[in-house]
Design a protein around this motif. Structure first.
Motif, PDB file in Angstrom:
ATOM      1  N   SER A   1       0.828  -1.203   0.000  1.00 45.81           N
ATOM      2  CA  SER A   1       0.000   0.000   0.000  1.00 45.81           C
ATOM      3  C   SER A   1       0.866   1.257   0.000  1.00 45.81           C
ATOM      4  O   SER A   1       2.074   1.212   0.235  1.00 45.81           O
ATOM      5  N   VAL A   2       0.208   2.385  -0.268  1.00 43.28           N
ATOM      6  CA  VAL A   2       0.893   3.677  -0.338  1.00 43.28           C
ATOM      7  C   VAL A   2       0.352   4.558   0.786  1.00 43.28           C
ATOM      8  O   VAL A   2      -0.861   4.590   1.035  1.00 43.28           O
ATOM      9  N   TRP A   3       1.271   5.282   1.421  1.00 43.26           N
ATOM     10  CA  TRP A   3       0.878   6.123   2.553  1.00 43.26           C
ATOM     11  C   TRP A   3       0.880   7.594   2.151  1.00 43.26           C
ATOM     12  O   TRP A   3       1.713   8.044   1.369  1.00 43.26           O
ATOM     13  N   PHE A   4      -0.075   8.329   2.717  1.00 46.86           N
ATOM     14  CA  PHE A   4      -0.199   9.757   2.460  1.00 46.86           C
ATOM     15  C   PHE A   4      -0.274  10.508   3.790  1.00 46.86           C
ATOM     16  O   PHE A   4      -0.739   9.964   4.804  1.00 46.86           O
TER      17      PHE A   4
ATOM     18  N   SER B   1      -3.716  -0.418  -5.610  1.00 51.21           N
ATOM     19  CA  SER B   1      -4.408  -0.432  -6.900  1.00 51.21           C
ATOM     20  C   SER B   1      -5.044   0.906  -7.261  1.00 51.21           C
ATOM     21  O   SER B   1      -5.315   1.172  -8.432  1.00 51.21           O
ATOM     22  N   VAL B   2      -5.294   1.762  -6.263  1.00 51.30           N
ATOM     23  CA  VAL B   2      -5.931   3.048  -6.552  1.00 51.30           C
ATOM     24  C   VAL B   2      -5.073   4.231  -6.151  1.00 51.30           C
ATOM     25  O   VAL B   2      -5.509   5.378  -6.237  1.00 51.30           O
ATOM     26  N   ALA B   3      -3.831   3.985  -5.722  1.00 50.85           N
ATOM     27  CA  ALA B   3      -2.994   5.062  -5.189  1.00 50.85           C
ATOM     28  C   ALA B   3      -2.700   6.132  -6.229  1.00 50.85           C
ATOM     29  O   ALA B   3      -2.721   7.329  -5.934  1.00 50.85           O
TER      30      ALA B   3
ATOM     31  N   HIS C   1      -1.573  10.117   9.160  1.00 50.02           N
ATOM     32  CA  HIS C   1      -1.085   9.284   8.070  1.00 50.02           C
ATOM     33  C   HIS C   1      -2.196   8.339   7.636  1.00 50.02           C
ATOM     34  O   HIS C   1      -2.882   7.741   8.480  1.00 50.02           O
ATOM     35  N   VAL C   2      -2.356   8.232   6.325  1.00 43.05           N
ATOM     36  CA  VAL C   2      -3.459   7.444   5.768  1.00 43.05           C
ATOM     37  C   VAL C   2      -2.895   6.414   4.802  1.00 43.05           C
ATOM     38  O   VAL C   2      -2.056   6.739   3.954  1.00 43.05           O
ATOM     39  N   GLU C   3      -3.400   5.185   4.901  1.00 46.04           N
ATOM     40  CA  GLU C   3      -2.947   4.080   4.047  1.00 46.04           C
ATOM     41  C   GLU C   3      -3.976   3.878   2.920  1.00 46.04           C
ATOM     42  O   GLU C   3      -5.166   3.721   3.187  1.00 46.04           O
ATOM     43  N   ILE C   4      -3.494   3.879   1.680  1.00 42.77           N
ATOM     44  CA  ILE C   4      -4.354   3.678   0.512  1.00 42.77           C
ATOM     45  C   ILE C   4      -3.876   2.436  -0.233  1.00 42.77           C
ATOM     46  O   ILE C   4      -2.666   2.258  -0.454  1.00 42.77           O
TER      47      ILE C   4
ATOM     48  N   ASP D   1       7.107   9.085   1.168  1.00 41.54           N
ATOM     49  CA  ASP D   1       8.063   8.283   0.406  1.00 41.54           C
ATOM     50  C   ASP D   1       7.979   6.797   0.735  1.00 41.54           C
ATOM     51  O   ASP D   1       8.393   5.945  -0.045  1.00 41.54           O
ATOM     52  N   GLY D   2       7.457   6.482   1.898  1.00 41.16           N
ATOM     53  CA  GLY D   2       7.335   5.086   2.300  1.00 41.16           C
ATOM     54  C   GLY D   2       6.469   4.982   3.530  1.00 41.16           C
ATOM     55  O   GLY D   2       5.895   5.979   3.998  1.00 41.16           O
ATOM     56  N   PRO D   3       6.318   3.772   4.091  1.00 40.38           N
ATOM     57  CA  PRO D   3       5.506   3.615   5.304  1.00 40.38           C
ATOM     58  C   PRO D   3       6.069   4.467   6.428  1.00 40.38           C
ATOM     59  O   PRO D   3       7.288   4.522   6.625  1.00 40.38           O
TER      60      PRO D   3
END
Length: 575
Positions: A456-459, A506-508, A500-503, A531-533
């Motif tokens: 997953s990607v973090w924002f 597949s939709v990041a 911090h939010v985890e997405i 840039d990362g978790p």
């Protein structure tokens, strides 16, 4: 056997001349011998042939055994319709239907010259067709005498009540003789119609056509799931994909009509707009532009479009989701009329997919095909199929055309000539829009397990505990701004100064693109990609109950207890 054998003989020639061979269900029901002299309460879909139906139904009452009417004096029949356009359309239908009988018709509608209408009435008319307000004006001024009325027809009675004409209708019905026939035609029969029928009809026969209880099979329903800020682009692509001879796009407000019609005109569509502030002359010119092909798209509000009949209308687009099932059916019923096929397309922001699913279920359980809106590739493919089947390619050529065609082919390579034809065709059409990819709404996807967020990607969200950030308002903000569903959002970690939010992976990319294009919709909140978790921290994950000030209990209870609502970032005015 003559399919219209129960119709008055004087109308047989007119039906044959118009190509009528088999009656529609509503026409057959009103021609049944057992209802020939009864008051009728008829529910039938728009476009089911009900104008001809009530014209056939009242003929025996008006003509009795005669083949032709006598000298026109006071009117024998009164037809009341909700809008000017519908009243004038009804008059045109009755003109051809009653032509063999020598009938004289008159119309009384708002926006027209009242003095001219008064002159026509004074010279005599057998049938008068009008709108409630104008008819009442003529009755009060003494220019319309209802003393010899034998039949009154209320067309689209439910819409007349919705538009606030109850008082006018009651005045008109009270002014007509009590021994008249009263026929009410309505797409739906709510309690207000039932009460009106009970008061003004005598032992009315209730007729419900089969089409009222089943899906209109001449209309294909589609639902396109889109990102909320992609609505206009999806409408552009829908119009290009179907390339209908005429299309009607429904909006919820006048402002929305003005915005969308301007947007489509700027994109190169031939478009007219219909909303309540237009004068009668402007409305007439707009509708005539659609009828004669000078315009192919009509953007309208629900009220402005009531009663409009466009014979070549092949496509209805719901730019704004209808408020209820009746509105959905009324809008969609503008197409698929008189045996023609039509398409009704709902543009559905993914945040309202469940609302639309409930709407379809309440509208006689309509079945719609859920699919993505047409993209550029689908439009190009469909456009080329239409080009290959264009009748112009199979028409006979004139000697002059053939001579010049040979000259072209002698001068240029045939493939270049064909390519030039293709470019000319494409240049005459607006270019399709690029749309954000939105998952299908045909069913509720199962909730993702934690293992599904591998990779997953973090924002980072610029709001934390010091800003009273809570998962219960962060989650809808994230879904709305990034055009994702709650099932595509993983952990939400709330830190002192940020969250911090985890997405899901597949939709990041789509999530980041939506944020970059439109922001969050909150004046003081930004979302950026990490840039990362993030490193583990003292965070509150989404499943935990959000905390707040000690005396904040949430909702009304908290306010009653003296607690103050935590401050959230203010929405921008554009929201």
């Amino acid at each position: 056997m003559n399919a219209f054998e129960n119709a008055h003989p004087a109308l047989a020639g007119a039906l044959a001349a118009q190509g009528y061979e088999t009656p529609t269900p509503v026409q057959a029901s009103v021609l049944a011998p057992e209802v020939s002299s009864a008051d009728l309460l008829v529910s039938a879909q728009t476009g089911s042939g009900k104008t001809v139906a009530f014209g056939l139904a009242i003929a025996p009452t008006l003509l009795e055994e005669a083949e032709r009417f006598g000298r026109a004096e006071e009117p024998l029949a009164l037809v009341v319709a909700p809008t000017r356009e519908l009243a004038l359309q009804v008059r045109r239908e009755l003109d051809w239907l009653y032509a063999p009988t020598g009938a004289r018709t008159a119309s009384c509608v708002g926006g027209m010259d009242m003095r001219r209408e008064r002159d026509v009435l004074s010279s005599g008319a057998h049938l008068v067709i009008g709108t409630p307000g104008r008819l009442r004006d003529h009755i009060e001024r003494g220019s319309l005498d209802l003393s010899k009325i034998r039949a009154v027809v209320l067309d689209e009675a439910d819409e007349m009540l919705d538009l606030g004409f109850r008082e006018d209708l009651e005045y008109i019905l009270d002014a007509a003789p009590s021994d008249r026939r009263t026929l009410m035609f309505s797409a739906t029969v709510p309690s207000t119609i039932a009460h009106l029928a009970k008061r003004y009809q005598r032992n009315a026969v209730r007729l419900a056509t089969a089409g009222e209880r089943t899906q209109h099979h001449d209309i294909e329903y589609r639902a396109h799931l889109v990102a909320p800020n992609d609505r206009d682009n999806a409408i552009v692509n829908t119009l290009l994909f179907h390339d209908a001879r005429s299309a009607m796009v429904f909006c919820g407000t006048r402002i929305a009509v003005q915005h969308l019609s301007s947007r489509l005109a700027n994109r190169g569509f031939s478009v007219v707009a219909l909303s309540g502030e237009l004068s009668q002359n402007e409305r007439t010119h707009a509708l005539q532009a659609i009828r004669d092909g000078r315009a192919r798209v009509c953007v309208a509000t629900d009220v402005a479009a009531r009663g409009i009949d466009l014979p070549t209308l092949d496509l209805v687009v719901h730019a704004d989701v209808p408020n209820n099932s009746d509105t959905l059916l009324h809008r969609s019923g503008r197409t698929g009329r008189a045996g023609r096929k039509g398409v009704s397309v709902l543009i559905v922001p993914h945040t309202r997919r469940h609302t639309v699913q409930r709407l379809l279920k309440s509208a006689n359980n309509l079945r719609a095909a859920w699919m993505a809106p047409p993209n550029a590739e689908a439009i190009a493919k469909r456009d080329r199929e239409r080009m290959m089947q264009d009748p112009v390619l199979s028409e006979d050529v004139t000697p002059e055309e053939l001579e010049f065609a040979r000259e072209l082919l002698a001068t240029h390579d045939p493939e270049k000539v064909a390519a030039a034809y293709l470019r000319l065709h494409q240049a005459s059409r607006p270019a399709p829009e690029e749309l954000l990819d939105v998952a299908s709404a045909s069913s509720e996807p199962p909730r993702k397990a934690r293992d599904d967020f591998a990779g997953s990607v973090w924002f980072k969200v610029s709001a934390g505990r010091k800003h009273q950030a809570e998962a219960r308002w962060l989650l809808p903000l994230i879904c709305r701004a990034g055009h994702v569903t709650k099932n595509e959002v993983g952990a939400i970690r709330i830190l002192p100064n940020e969250s911090h939010v985890e997405i899901t992976a597949s939709v990041a990319v789509r999530f980041a693109a939506a944020i970059a294009e439109a922001g969050t919709g909150e004046e003081s909140v930004t979302i950026t990609r990490l840039d990362g978790p993030p490193a583990p921290a003292d965070a509150v994950s989404r499943p935990a109950r959000p905390s707040g000030p000690k005396n904040w209990k949430g909702g009304a209870a908290g306010r009653k207890a003296g607690g103050s609502r935590p401050n959230k970032p203010h929405r921008s005015r554009s929201e």
